[in-house]
Design a protein around this motif. Structure first.
Motif, mmCIF file in Angstrom:
data_model
loop_
_atom_site.group_PDB
_atom_site.id
_atom_site.type_symbol
_atom_site.label_atom_id
_atom_site.label_comp_id
_atom_site.label_asym_id
_atom_site.label_seq_id
_atom_site.Cartn_x
_atom_site.Cartn_y
_atom_site.Cartn_z
ATOM 1 N N GLY A 127 0.789 -1.223 0.000
ATOM 2 C CA GLY A 127 0.000 0.000 0.000
ATOM 3 C C GLY A 127 0.819 1.270 0.000
ATOM 4 N N HIS A 170 -4.430 -2.387 -5.268
ATOM 5 C CA HIS A 170 -3.087 -1.806 -5.312
ATOM 6 C C HIS A 170 -2.363 -2.204 -6.597
ATOM 7 C CE1 HIS A 170 -3.088 0.192 -1.524
ATOM 8 N NE2 HIS A 170 -3.277 -0.911 -0.812
ATOM 9 N N ARG A 209 -3.723 -0.040 -9.298
ATOM 10 C CA ARG A 209 -3.206 1.330 -9.158
ATOM 11 C C ARG A 209 -1.765 1.431 -9.646
ATOM 12 N NH1 ARG A 209 0.065 3.291 -5.256
ATOM 13 N NH2 ARG A 209 -0.268 1.474 -3.903
#
Length: 323
Positions: free
Chosen positions: A66, A95, A98
């Protein structure tokens, strides 16, 4: 030249060899390179927790997944028996999604493809994974064009590699792409591995794969093909072995193997030739004869069809024969 940041994603029950093939290849490039440090390698895990790999070996992560921020050069998701839990974890896949947006390229090793697929990164793309898990990936993600044959596939900026040690091939391909063929060759030599197998080389051979599902007639014929690869393997001859008509044998092959007997035989002979080319110094004409091809040219055509490369190129990139 600044080191390229590479983040490897691990999780509980990740495969240690998946991770090591990535990190050792890239770290070997770091140690060999005389001009700069090519890669800055980090292992990230959920919460930064240690990654427990079977059979209880523990890897300390460098940082929590993270907390990783881009831009990254490469994001690589490892595989392992824990891939289903990882793929079902919305925080982990979030994650990965992302970071993929902040990475120049994205990759997976083995069953790590299921994590990429769960993050939506393989939709509309061609991808591979370990041959044993390919049907599961295709069933769970119909938007992904799963191909279980190649050892790795590049589709745009996303790469997926097959079972375990195929990560070595993908990493050497990355090193050559980033820093040229000389460094790639040096890393391959240091790791005592193939210089570089072509990405479309098959993961497994029909000679080591489990017997194909289907009636006894089909199994009997495929066993006969493997046992007498240079013999008369025409459809009529195989039908005689099976005790059925050529038409019925063709129907059985199409129904259970998805290809007629002639195509199956051609593939089997190409795979046998690939093995001889990689492990012996026999002239290509002798290899062709041993595998039932009428000429070296016939072998060449079958080889290009099966592997996308020529027999001589295959030998140059994958030979283990004594010099």
């Amino acid at each position: 030249m600044r080191a390229r940041p590479v983040v490897v994603v691990g999780y509980d029950d990740a495969e240690l060899l998946d991770i090591a093939c990535i990190t050792t290849s890239l770290e070997t490039a770091n140690r060999i390179s005389r001009t700069a440090t090519p890669y800055r390698i980090s292992l990230a895990s959920p919460g930064g927790r240690p990654v427990v790999c079977p059979p209880g070996l523990v890897l300390n992560a460098h940082l929590p997944l993270g907390s990783v921020v881009g831009p990254l050069d490469t994001l690589i998701v490892s595989g392992g028996w824990g891939h289903r839990r990882a793929a079902a974890d919305p925080v982990l896949t979030g994650h990965v999604r992302r970071l993929a947006r902040e990475s120049r390229r994205v990759a997976s090793v083995c069953t790590g493809a299921s994590v990429l697929a769960a993050a939506g990164l393989l939709d509309g793309r061609r991808a591979t994974t370990h041959w044993r898990f390919a049907p599961e990936l295709a069933a769970d993600h119909p938007g992904v064009a799963v191909d279980a044959d190649p050892i790795y596939i590049r589709d745009g900026n996303v790469a997926t590699s097959a079972g375990v040690t195929s990560a070595l091939d993908l990493m050497i391909a990355f090193i050559e792409e980033d820093h040229g063929p000389q460094l790639g060759r040096q890393v391959a030599r240091a790791l005592v591995t193939y210089l570089q197998r072509p990405g479309n080389q098959a993961q497994i051979s029909m000679f080591t794969a489990p017997a194909p599902a289907g009636p006894d007639v089909v199994r009997r014929v495929t066993e006969h093909v493997a046992a007498d690869i240079a013999g008369d393997l025409g459809t009529e001859a195989l039908a005689a072995v099976a005790g059925v008509s050529a038409r019925h044998l063709t129907r059985l092959f199409l129904s259970h193997l998805g290809q007629p007997p002639g195509r199956y035989v051609r593939r089997a002979r190409a795979e046998a030739a690939a093995h001889l080319l990689a492990t012996t110094a026999l002239p290509i004409g002798r290899v062709a004869a041993r595998c039932g091809f009428g000429s070296a040219e016939a072998l060449r055509h079958a080889f290009v069809e099966r592997y996308g490369t020529t027999p001589s190129r295959h030998r140059a990139t994958g030979s283990r024969a004594a010099s």
